[in-house]
Every structure is written in C-alpha cells, then in structure tokens.
Design an enzyme around this catalytic site. Structure first.
Site: not given
Ligand code: GRF
Length: 219
Positions: A14, A69, A113, A178
């Site tokens: 992508n 995180r 997505h 995509e």
C-alpha cells in the site's frame, strides 16, 4: 509543502501504491504534498527497502525495545512530529495505538483495513468473510479513533466473493483495490475535498459536493 508520514510493519504494497500515485500524479507539483518519511516498527519490513529506493527517509523503531505501549507510542510520536505531517497514514501498521497517541493525531491519522467495516474488524478478515458467506467484501480507509477499526469511514472498495475463493484469492482481489482506494483517499484529503470533524464521538467525515462517488471503488 504538506508532509505525509507513513507507518508500516511489513510488505508495504500500500505504501508502494501511494508512492507510485505521488510520482505519477506529481503530487509535489499538483498538491504541494510529499511522502516525507516512512517509519516501521520492524527493521525487516520489506516496505522500508522500497521507501529507501525512492529516496525517502526511513526509520525502524522496534516496539520490543520499549517497556510499555505508552513509551513506544511517545517515541513514535516524536519521530513523526519531526516531519511536521499534515497526514499520517497507517499502511499495514500492525500495532494497536494508545488513546493519547490517537488523540494527538485526531483528524489527520488514517488507516486502511481489509474489510468492509464495520464488518470484520481485527485480523484474518478474508477468513472471516468466507466463513460468514458474504457475497461482497473489500477494504476501508478510515480515520483512526481510540477503538480499533471503528473510526469514521472515508472510502471503501468493494469486490465480489466468488464461490471458489480461498483466503488467498480473495485477499489478492481485495489488495488490488486497496491500491486504488488508499491513494485516492489520500489525494482527496490533501486536496481538502474530504476531511474530519469532531462530533463528540469518533467524529464524522465531510466531503465536497460531487466527491462522495469517488470514495466508492468498485471493480
Ligand atoms: C493490507 O491488507 C492492509 O489493508 C492491512 O494490512 C495489509 C498491509 O499490506 N492493514 P501491505 O504491507 O500494504 O502490503
């Protein structure tokens, strides 16, 4: 100049589609926009090689080197902010982001997505589609909100599901679309024809007259 920062974790097809569109359509001249940096949380992400070959600054920021995180997302934000981005694109970035990170980039952080959201969030979306027996499947570009795969929808690409499809054949049909959808959505945002506004929740997408049709990609 409008700067675009892309985050990836792997193959980078992508990203490649976005860079190709930027080159072919000459986004630098036509939109005053450029992909300034590509950041990966994996040093072995194949997409980094493509970005390097295109002369774009790359950074590998291994999430495993951070104790939490939150600490990873802070370092990631520092890296992103060094490029002063108008748009941050998650192009196959396989990390869940913390709420403060998402809040910091609200309205300028988009994700692609591989399903027609809100159907099939999460992983293994093509398997989910085959198991559910749906006749259409596809991909979604959306603004990122704190809830995974739940932000305001910008554009969608739709493909048929064929009776003899396997996960691989379906994934490949979706991926081809995509590569049309992501550059198109990116371009419309950079042209200020599509944008996000707050509504107290995940927000809403607005688009200029005549643009809605372009946000639907069909075979
Ligand atoms: C794509 O299917 C994208 O929709 C999902 O992750 C995959 C990334 O593929 N978020 P690539 O790295 O762009 O080839």
């Amino acid at each position: 100049m409008k700067n675009i920062v892309c985050l990836i974790s792997g193959r980078g097809s992508n990203l490649e589609a976005l860079l190709n569109a930027a080159r072919v359509q000459d986004w630098g001249t036509a939109l005053s926009a450029q992909v300034t940096a590509v950041i990966s949380n994996r040093a072995d992400a194949a997409g980094l090689n493509f970005a390097r070959a295109a002369g774009i600054a790359t950074t590998a920021l291994d999430h495993r080197g951070f104790a939490s995180r939150e600490l990873f997302d802070t370092a990631l934000a520092d890296e992103i902010d060094a490029h002063n981005p108008t748009l941050v694109v998650l192009a196959g970035f396989m990390r869940v982001l913390t709420a403060p990170f998402v809040e910091r980039y609200r309205g300028r952080l988009i994700n692609i997505h591989p399903s027609l959201l809100p159907a099939f969030p999460g992983l293994a979306t093509h398997r989910q589609a085959l198991t559910a027996g749906v006749r259409v499947h596809g991909a979604t570009v959306h603004y990122v909100s704190a809830d995974v795969d739940a932000g305001a929808i910008i554009g969608q690409a739709v493909v048929p599901v064929r009776p003899d499809d396997t996960e691989d054949t379906l994934a490949s049909r979706v991926l081809t679309q995509e590569h049309v959808l992501l550059p198109r959505c990116g371009r419309l945002i950079l042209e200020d024809k599509v944008g996000w506004h707050s509504d107290g929740g995940s927000g809403r997408v607005w688009c200029a007259p005549g643009v809605a049709e372009q946000l639907l990609v069909t075979l």
